[in-house]
Design an enzyme around this catalytic site. Sequence first.
Site: not given
Length: 443
Positions: A166, A269, A305
Amino acid sequence: KANGRHAVAWAAVLVLSGARRGGAYRVTTHAMTSLRHRRRLGGLTTGGLAAGTVEEAPAALAQLADEEDKDTRAAPQKMIPAVGSAALDWPRLGFEYRQTHSFVRYKFRDGAWDDGEELPGSTPEIPVHIGATALHYGQSLFEGLKAFHCKDGKVRLFRPHQNAKRMARGAERTLMQAPSEALFVDACKRVVRANLAYVPPYGSGGSLYVRPLLFGSGARIGLQPADAYDFIVLTTPVAAYYQGGLSPVKARVIDECDRAAPRGVGSVKLAGNYAPDLRPNLESKKLGYPIGLYLDAETRTFVEEFSTSNFFGIKENSYVTPQSSAILPSITNDALMTIAEHKLGLTVERRPVTFEEVADFDEVAACGTAVVITPVSDLVRDDAASLVFPKEDRQRRREEDESCAPSVGPVSKQLYEYMTEIQTGDRPDDFGWLVDVLDDDGP
């Protein structure tokens, strides 16, 4: 034996195997027992015995053996601290930064990562160039994962390879130089090994939170990617987020702000993604809602989210989670989907979810590294009536008592218990998610 004469003697047997060419023997590099051996033997590992013949090889190997013996006697043996030996009140740690023994730092300079260094936790400040792109242009990514002291006494990381992947995706999107997957995982193992004393002991309900951070450290005044990067991994011990088991919370839909643009960077992220949520998150908490839910920025009709967690719902026999290019792919959510499908027999649906549909869900929850699962008891939007979960509570409030205590949905509870039992070794790791921090090979 792994060192000294025994290692060299074994290497000698393998090194001297091969096809003889012009009075010399070809050396198989993999026969060397370590990179250190290969460097010492020099020409012996570059395709042949370089300056000598096979008759000279035993003498060279004998000299190496003597040097290994001296080094072994001289090198101090590093003591491995006992797990959980730090003087801490493990059940009451909370979830906050605490100083540990050390952290690790790697530098990308001149096109390559160095071997990294372990730095004392007592001096956590690091020098950063005033022109660093992390400060000016937001070139900064982080990850979050945990290490657990398991039932069998071993300490294991949960799915570090997925965190490495990620981070690499985020680095590609923001033109940063990501550490390789192997370097990432090794750095996480290294820092946990150095801080074993701060790993909460098995049975305490805690874990060692691991925070890898990648940032642009090279100086740029014009908008362009840095030419230098730092990769840091720190740790801090944390208690179970919910003392005494899962605790349902109230959530609020955040309509006055957007979390991410449809074609922006919500799916990586990036550190900068979290700063815009600070204000609405704090305002929601002041109103009595610990977490906030964001809808899509374009139409405000689709669920995306929560502030720092993915959304999932249980609808009859299905595990449903939203699909959007603006959502950060949660490693916890991915694990829960796997458990739901392969262990609980649920149908997993990753698809667009309208806010209107949420009213029909049996259960709603947030999921992420820190909490694993946060059950939602009430979901409020503007002045409309609360959506109540799980469905059993919805009926109870309607028929019996509006003020009845919230409960945890049965599927959310099953998922939480299954996942946390895998993490602590109380249940077999059938998916190969755990990585032993003392195993240099790893999966």
